[in-house]
Design a protein around this motif. Structure first.
Motif, short mmCIF file in Angstrom:
data_model
loop_
_atom_site.label_atom_id
_atom_site.label_comp_id
_atom_site.label_asym_id
_atom_site.label_seq_id
_atom_site.Cartn_x
_atom_site.Cartn_y
_atom_site.Cartn_z
N ARG A 136 83.00 66.21 77.97
CA ARG A 136 84.47 66.25 78.06
C ARG A 136 85.00 65.06 78.85
NH1 ARG A 136 84.37 72.77 78.98
NH2 ARG A 136 84.27 73.32 76.77
N GLU A 139 84.83 62.15 76.52
CA GLU A 139 85.92 62.10 75.54
C GLU A 139 87.15 61.41 76.13
OE1 GLU A 139 88.70 64.96 72.72
OE2 GLU A 139 87.79 65.74 74.55
N CYS A 166 81.51 69.30 72.83
CA CYS A 166 82.28 69.90 73.94
C CYS A 166 82.50 71.39 73.75
CB CYS A 166 83.63 69.19 74.10
SG CYS A 166 83.49 67.45 74.52
N ARG A 169 86.30 72.86 72.95
CA ARG A 169 87.45 72.55 73.79
C ARG A 169 87.57 71.04 73.95
NH1 ARG A 169 91.09 76.70 75.07
NH2 ARG A 169 89.95 78.65 75.03
N TYR A 170 88.71 70.50 73.53
CA TYR A 170 88.86 69.05 73.46
C TYR A 170 90.25 68.62 73.93
CZ TYR A 170 84.62 69.14 70.72
OH TYR A 170 83.32 69.34 70.32
N TRP A 171 90.30 67.37 74.41
CA TRP A 171 91.59 66.74 74.70
C TRP A 171 92.25 66.33 73.40
CZ3 TRP A 171 93.19 67.40 79.48
CH2 TRP A 171 92.23 67.68 80.44
N SER A 180 95.99 64.46 74.59
CA SER A 180 96.21 65.90 74.56
C SER A 180 97.57 66.25 75.14
CB SER A 180 95.13 66.61 75.37
OG SER A 180 95.49 67.94 75.61
N PRO A 186 91.74 71.34 78.34
CA PRO A 186 91.50 70.96 76.95
C PRO A 186 91.78 72.14 76.03
CG PRO A 186 89.43 71.28 78.12
CD PRO A 186 90.52 71.36 79.15
#
Length: 319
Positions: A136, A139, A166, A169-171, A180, A186
């Motif tokens: 994360r 990213e 991840c 869950r991501y930006w 994001s 995220p």
């Protein structure tokens, strides 16, 4: 209810008052890292008891500076700390902040991300919480680097999204650009959304001239399947072969993929003799790369050798 219980489990921790105070008194973490303070401290040895050890063990992989948000967050990064008395790590310590100074082409962000990416790969299980936190943080750093024009960062982002590193869950990438809408947490992404983001990253990197991105894009089209997409995969592999530096490992990977296409009639006519030529070329290039220390191409080298064996058997059987 404690402050920690108010945070969602995937929410990034904010940079606290004690970190800001330490940075104001002794310089930013990156300055401390440069002068060796990552393995030293002004705190007397007799004072470094259980509280000091708990503080290190509670240090996260990354923290976000809530007062420095613009389009992407400012991120504080830590690295494992070893006190020299045991083989395992004794917590973590902050050693870098990004952005922190001039970084025109995003090279510094990419360098920091690659260090964390390598650390994440070293964890034995993909489900490791520290491994996920490393990805994360990667990213965010790759997003910073990609915004500054780095095609290599876009390729890495595509790999993170493609493999769901991840854990959902991501930006993320928004329609209006990279970044994001959530400043500290995220957001959840579906498998279909991740696939679209991976294709978008690879496509943008390919448009910037990345042979590796063309190859990854072809792999995605080939995995989805169907005549139209396998034809697109062949075109991507052809572009990758043309754009890769001659005798580079990217050149060898593209030759390997073109061998698959000739063997399976993807985008071209079925030809075992053409496939054999592609596989032999891939073996030659990848063996040279492996001998030069690029060990991560070993799997592709064996795959090319197996292709040579299959095609030789097919051609002998047709005689």
């Amino acid at each position: 209810m404690t402050k920690a219980s108010l945070l969602c489990k995937d929410q990034a921790l904010p940079v606290g008052f004690h970190l800001r105070l330490a940075a104001a008194l002794f310089g930013a973490p990156s300055v401390g890292r440069a002068v060796g303070r990552a393995q030293a401290t002004f705190m007397p040895h007799w004072f470094q008891g259980r509280w000091w050890q708990r503080r290190r063990s509670a240090t996260p992989v990354y923290a976000l500076d809530c007062s420095k948000y613009k389009e992407l967050p400012r991120i504080w990064l830590s690295e494992p700390y070893f006190d020299g008395t045991q083989d395992s790590e004794d917590g973590r310590i902050f050693t870098a902040v990004y952005p922190n100074g001039y970084d025109r082409d995003g090279a510094r962000a990419y360098e920091l991300a690659e260090t964390l990416f390598a650390e994440a790969l070293a964890y034995p299980e993909q489900s490791s919480s520290q491994g996920r936190d490393c990805y994360r943080a990667c990213e965010i750093l790759y997003l910073h680097s990609a915004r500054k024009g780095s095609s290599k960062a876009l390729v890495r982002l595509g790999v993170i999204y493609r493999d769901n590193l991840c854990a959902g869950r991501y930006w993320g990438l928004e329609d209006e650009g990279l970044g994001s809408p959530h400043p500290r947490c995220p957001h959840y992404c579906s498998a279909l959304q991740l696939q679209r983001w991976a294709i978008r990253c690879f496509q943008e990197a390919a448009d910037r001239g990345s042979a590796e991105a063309w190859c990854y894009l072809g792999d995605l089209f080939a995995a989805i399947g169907g005549k139209a997409l396998t034809n697109q995969a062949y075109e991507c592999y052809t572009q990758s072969y043309r754009m890769a530096e001659p005798q580079s490992c990217d050149h060898g990977i593209a030759a390997l993929r073109l061998g698959h296409c000739a063997e399976r009639a993807w985008g071209c006519s079925l030809s075992f003799s053409d496939a054999l030529c592609w596989y032999e070329q891939a073996v030659e290039v990848l063996e040279h790369g492996f001998e030069q220390g690029q060990w991560h191409y070993k799997r592709f080298m064996h795959e090319a050798r197996q292709g040579v064996g299959r095609m030789e058997q097919e051609l002998l059987g047709n005689c």
